[in-house]
Design an enzyme around this catalytic site. Structure first.
Site, PDB file in Angstrom:
ATOM      1  N   TYR A  33      30.875  18.192 -13.963  1.00 20.68           N
ATOM      2  CA  TYR A  33      29.593  17.933 -13.300  1.00 20.68           C
ATOM      3  C   TYR A  33      29.500  16.470 -12.898  1.00 20.68           C
ATOM      4  O   TYR A  33      30.278  15.627 -13.356  1.00 20.68           O
ATOM      5  CB  TYR A  33      28.422  18.315 -14.209  1.00 20.68           C
ATOM      6  CG  TYR A  33      28.150  17.333 -15.330  1.00 20.68           C
ATOM      7  CD1 TYR A  33      27.099  16.414 -15.233  1.00 20.68           C
ATOM      8  CD2 TYR A  33      28.935  17.316 -16.476  1.00 20.68           C
ATOM      9  CE1 TYR A  33      26.853  15.507 -16.266  1.00 20.68           C
ATOM     10  CE2 TYR A  33      28.692  16.417 -17.503  1.00 20.68           C
ATOM     11  CZ  TYR A  33      27.646  15.519 -17.389  1.00 20.68           C
ATOM     12  OH  TYR A  33      27.410  14.624 -18.406  1.00 20.68           O
ATOM     13  N   ARG A  52      34.686  10.429  -8.531  1.00 24.13           N
ATOM     14  CA  ARG A  52      34.904  10.862  -9.914  1.00 24.13           C
ATOM     15  C   ARG A  52      34.906  12.381 -10.014  1.00 24.13           C
ATOM     16  O   ARG A  52      35.679  12.960 -10.790  1.00 24.13           O
ATOM     17  CB  ARG A  52      33.854  10.244 -10.841  1.00 24.13           C
ATOM     18  CG  ARG A  52      34.151  10.470 -12.326  1.00 24.13           C
ATOM     19  CD  ARG A  52      33.223   9.675 -13.217  1.00 24.13           C
ATOM     20  NE  ARG A  52      31.824  10.055 -13.063  1.00 24.13           N
ATOM     21  CZ  ARG A  52      30.822   9.488 -13.730  1.00 24.13           C
ATOM     22  NH1 ARG A  52      31.064   8.496 -14.580  1.00 24.13           N
ATOM     23  NH2 ARG A  52      29.579   9.882 -13.539  1.00 24.13           N
ATOM     24  N   ARG A 100      36.796  37.737 -19.333  1.00 21.88           N
ATOM     25  CA  ARG A 100      37.034  36.703 -20.337  1.00 21.88           C
ATOM     26  C   ARG A 100      38.471  36.727 -20.838  1.00 21.88           C
ATOM     27  O   ARG A 100      38.955  37.724 -21.355  1.00 21.88           O
ATOM     28  CB  ARG A 100      36.070  36.860 -21.515  1.00 21.88           C
ATOM     29  CG  ARG A 100      36.159  35.689 -22.496  1.00 21.88           C
ATOM     30  CD  ARG A 100      35.205  35.860 -23.669  1.00 21.88           C
ATOM     31  NE  ARG A 100      35.250  34.671 -24.514  1.00 21.88           N
ATOM     32  CZ  ARG A 100      36.158  34.432 -25.442  1.00 21.88           C
ATOM     33  NH1 ARG A 100      37.131  35.311 -25.648  1.00 21.88           N
ATOM     34  NH2 ARG A 100      36.114  33.330 -26.168  1.00 21.88           N
ATOM     35  N   LYS A 147      34.715  14.373 -16.706  1.00 22.82           N
ATOM     36  CA  LYS A 147      33.273  14.628 -16.893  1.00 22.82           C
ATOM     37  C   LYS A 147      33.019  16.127 -16.968  1.00 22.82           C
ATOM     38  O   LYS A 147      32.516  16.755 -16.034  1.00 22.82           O
ATOM     39  CB  LYS A 147      32.469  13.989 -15.770  1.00 22.82           C
ATOM     40  CG  LYS A 147      30.984  13.833 -16.092  1.00 22.82           C
ATOM     41  CD  LYS A 147      30.301  12.997 -15.036  1.00 22.82           C
ATOM     42  CE  LYS A 147      28.801  12.901 -15.277  1.00 22.82           C
ATOM     43  NZ  LYS A 147      28.468  12.094 -16.458  1.00 22.82           N
ATOM     44  N   GLU A 179      31.325   4.756 -26.564  1.00 19.36           N
ATOM     45  CA  GLU A 179      30.329   4.672 -25.491  1.00 19.36           C
ATOM     46  C   GLU A 179      29.049   5.320 -25.984  1.00 19.36           C
ATOM     47  O   GLU A 179      28.993   5.864 -27.092  1.00 19.36           O
ATOM     48  CB  GLU A 179      30.837   5.386 -24.238  1.00 19.36           C
ATOM     49  CG  GLU A 179      31.189   6.843 -24.460  1.00 19.36           C
ATOM     50  CD  GLU A 179      31.943   7.456 -23.286  1.00 19.36           C
ATOM     51  OE1 GLU A 179      31.884   6.893 -22.175  1.00 19.36           O
ATOM     52  OE2 GLU A 179      32.585   8.497 -23.482  1.00 19.36           O
ATOM     53  N   LEU A 204      34.405   7.853 -20.612  1.00 18.36           N
ATOM     54  CA  LEU A 204      34.211   8.253 -19.225  1.00 18.36           C
ATOM     55  C   LEU A 204      34.125   7.003 -18.358  1.00 18.36           C
ATOM     56  O   LEU A 204      33.378   6.074 -18.691  1.00 18.36           O
ATOM     57  CB  LEU A 204      32.926   9.064 -19.083  1.00 18.36           C
ATOM     58  CG  LEU A 204      32.608   9.560 -17.675  1.00 18.36           C
ATOM     59  CD1 LEU A 204      33.540  10.697 -17.284  1.00 18.36           C
ATOM     60  CD2 LEU A 204      31.151   9.990 -17.577  1.00 18.36           C
TER      61      LEU A 204
END
Length: 283
Positions: A33, A52, A100, A147, A179, A204
């Protein structure tokens, strides 16, 4: 009628949006995301966010759902359809839908979802007065440079910090700050150096961090990319964190220790002003 959202190639009312039961983002967290800030109807640092996004899907071998210019057009259309002046645009790319199975086929069609969130990003109480951050052991996986939508570790750390009376949390691994749970951590030394961790798989790469670094370079300010301990952070002259949704946020308490005199310091104020000026926001 609520917001208009983008899902699988269509703009629809949020009440009509549906994610498939077998979407791998839902079943496995197999998704990435991005969040872009919007201030005064203008996307901030969006080139960095889209770069990114492209890197993240590449690291997971997820094909781009659309060419990058079309993804940017989706963002613009979301802003227009929702009349967004201030807030964020969220983009989410999952690998696609299939029954799945831990193994996935190369033929899956990636799914793109986007929506807006209206919110005040500038002049908030936290930006005026600073926030407190708790310290917690980092519970996340080893590829934090991607991310991904796997945010349960951050959710748990933030929730625990709030229960302890803190506004946010910085994560610690091997005796060093990695972070914030959703932000890049920075401290400022007594001699004016800005410390933040170098890019690696442990953190990140922050888009707001990178944009601010460019501004600091133009101003002749020193950024030293290295890890620092919680104790060094608590003894720093100033501290702050950066993210798309919090911009440059002063940190005035880390754990049980007050940073500096307990108020946002002059260097942090300068950095806030530099960033807002570059974003076209009156300061």
């Amino acid at each position: 009628m609520g917001r208009i959202v983008y899902i699988h190639g269509q703009f629809v009312p949020e009440e009509e949006a549906r994610i498939g039961l077998f979407d791998r983002g839902f079943l496995f967290g197999d998704a990435i995301y991005e969040v872009t800030a919007v201030i005064n109807g203008r996307m901030i640092d969006n080139d960095l966010h889209l770069a990114r996004l492209e890197r993240s899907v590449g690291e997971l071998a997820i094909p781009l759902p659309l060419p990058m210019e079309e993804i940017a057009a989706v963002q613009m259309e979301l802003m227009a359809r929702n009349g967004l002046r201030d807030g964020t645009i969220y983009l989410h790319v999952s690998r696609g839908e299939a029954d799945r199975d831990f193994f996935y086929s190369d033929g899956l069609a990636p799914r793109l979802v986007g929506f807006t969130q209206a919110k005040v990003l500038t002049g908030t109480k936290g930006q005026r007065e600073g926030i407190s951050v708790d310290l917690a052991e980092d519970p996340r996986w080893q590829r934090r440079d991607i991310k991904t939508a796997m945010l349960l570790g951050q959710v748990m750390a933030k929730q625990a910090a709030r229960a302890r009376g803190f506004d946010d949390v910085w994560l610690v691994e091997g005796g060093l700050v990695t972070e914030g749970a959703s932000a890049t951590a920075h401290v400022i030394t007594a001699d004016g150096r800005i410390l933040t961790r170098a890019a690696s798989q442990a953190t990140l790469p922050g888009c707001t961090q990178r944009a601010l670094a460019r501004l600091c370079a133009a101003e002749g300010l020193t950024i030293e990319e290295r890890a620092f301990s919680p104790e060094e952070a608590q003894g720093a002259a100033e501290a702050f964190q950066t993210s798309a949704s919090s911009l440059v946020m002063p940190v005035v308490r880390i754990g049980e220790c007050t940073v500096g005199d307990g108020r946002p310091g002059p260097m942090t104020r300068k950095l806030q002003a530099l960033y807002l000026e570059a974003a076209g926001v009156p300061v």
